[in-house]
Design an enzyme around this catalytic site. Structure first.
Site, PDB file in Angstrom:
ATOM      1  N   LYS A 155     -28.882  62.415 -28.582  1.00 19.04           N
ATOM      2  CA  LYS A 155     -27.490  62.052 -28.309  1.00 19.04           C
ATOM      3  C   LYS A 155     -27.366  60.549 -28.106  1.00 19.04           C
ATOM      4  O   LYS A 155     -26.531  59.883 -28.747  1.00 19.04           O
ATOM      5  CB  LYS A 155     -26.969  62.787 -27.077  1.00 19.04           C
ATOM      6  CG  LYS A 155     -25.487  62.529 -26.799  1.00 19.04           C
ATOM      7  CD  LYS A 155     -25.063  62.997 -25.427  1.00 19.04           C
ATOM      8  CE  LYS A 155     -25.284  61.884 -24.407  1.00 19.04           C
ATOM      9  NZ  LYS A 155     -24.646  62.161 -23.112  1.00 19.04           N
ATOM     10  N   ASP A 173     -22.039  65.532 -27.084  1.00 20.96           N
ATOM     11  CA  ASP A 173     -21.958  65.517 -25.626  1.00 20.96           C
ATOM     12  C   ASP A 173     -21.235  66.783 -25.169  1.00 20.96           C
ATOM     13  O   ASP A 173     -20.949  67.675 -25.970  1.00 20.96           O
ATOM     14  CB  ASP A 173     -21.292  64.240 -25.112  1.00 20.96           C
ATOM     15  CG  ASP A 173     -19.797  64.181 -25.425  1.00 20.96           C
ATOM     16  OD1 ASP A 173     -19.273  65.079 -26.127  1.00 20.96           O
ATOM     17  OD2 ASP A 173     -19.144  63.229 -24.955  1.00 20.96           O
TER      18      ASP A 173
END
Length: 287
Positions: A155, A173
């Site tokens: 991420k 997310d």
């Protein structure tokens, strides 16, 4: 005349009325095909591009190192709180070399407002030392290298690659994962599997901006607990419409940031951002 015997009840079923008034069986709702889902997903992306033409990363940064550090700090807190904390951090430690030599206690004290400051301090010291020792003090532009840094996963790597290096990537997310499942683009929970399935739906050139648009929508309108369904421009395309507030007036009261007339998360937003800059640390905050 004597009484007539009662008529026997007819055993025949009454004839069904004919013509326009005839009752029709409700049509069974067919499951959405994969192709139909892809077309709907791409239309949602086009709609979001019109709603949020100014979508951007909501972390303040001036270079790849600042974005990398800010993204690590953003775990378990808001981008706003990170943005309110990083000015003092980068004033004290502007380069990987400076941060690698920082006293842990001093670094911890600066980043304390972001929460989990001891673990985050350890990650920042580790990644700064790795950048200094293994990459000549520069943030690498490959995901294979970025994920070797302490505290950096896919991420964080995709955030840095997409916004500091222009390398397309999907950033999964909590907001992104929640919305793509709500929209039935995927049923996966694991972020790596979510990333793979969403990447397969959209052209690579759309990945980075798609991430921003979905996150913007999740923060402003499609909230986790009470989505503002009645104020949502993509409601006709949403299979989860009705999970939140459908009354338009009540839904408008749920809108956040620039959609609700309040400041955004960046202290230094891009020039095309239509909302207000966020206040510095100590000012009013937006959760």
């Amino acid at each position: 005349m004597g009484e007539q015997p009662p008529e026997k009840a007819s055993t025949k079923a009454p004839a069904r009325p004919q013509g326009k008034g005839s009752a029709k069986k409700p049509k069974a709702v067919r499951p959405e095909s994969h192709l139909a889902m892809v077309r709907r997903a791409r239309r949602i992306n086009r709609e979001l591009a019109e709603i949020y033409p100014y979508a951007h990363p909501e972390l303040d940064f001036r270079n790849p190192f600042e974005l990398l550090v800010a993204t690590v700090l953003s775990a378990q807190t808001t981008d706003l709180r990170v943005n309110q904390t990083t000015p003092a951090l980068f004033a004290a430690y502007p380069t990987p070399e400076d941060m690698a030599a920082a006293a842990p206690e001093h670094l911890e004290e600066i980043i304390r407002p972001t929460g989990f400051f001891r673990a985050k301090s350890k990650s920042l010291l580790g990644l700064s030392q790795a950048l200094r020792d293994n990459f000549g003090g520069e943030v690498p532009g490959r995901i294979e290298d970025l994920v070797t840094l302490p505290g950096v996963g896919r991420k964080t790597a995709n955030v840095v690659l997409g916004n500091a290096f222009g390398v397309p990537g999907i950033t999964v997310d909590t907001h992104f994962g929640r919305l793509v499942r709500r929209w039935k683009w995927t049923g996966q929970e694991d972020p790596v599997k979510v990333e793979a399935e969403i990447c397969a739906i959209f052209p690579k050139s759309e990945w980075t901006m798609l991430s921003h648009r979905v996150v913007f929508h999740g923060r402003r309108i499609c909230h986790a607990r009470k989505p503002a369904c009645g104020a949502c421009p993509i409601a006709p395309l949403c299979p989860a419409y009705g999970e939140g507030e459908t009354d338009p007036e009540k839904a408008r009261l749920l809108l956040k940031y620039e959609k609700g007339g309040r400041p955004g998360q960046r202290l230094s937003p891009p020039p095309d951002y239509p909302g207000l800059p966020a206040p510095p640390l100590g000012g009013a905050t937006e959760s």
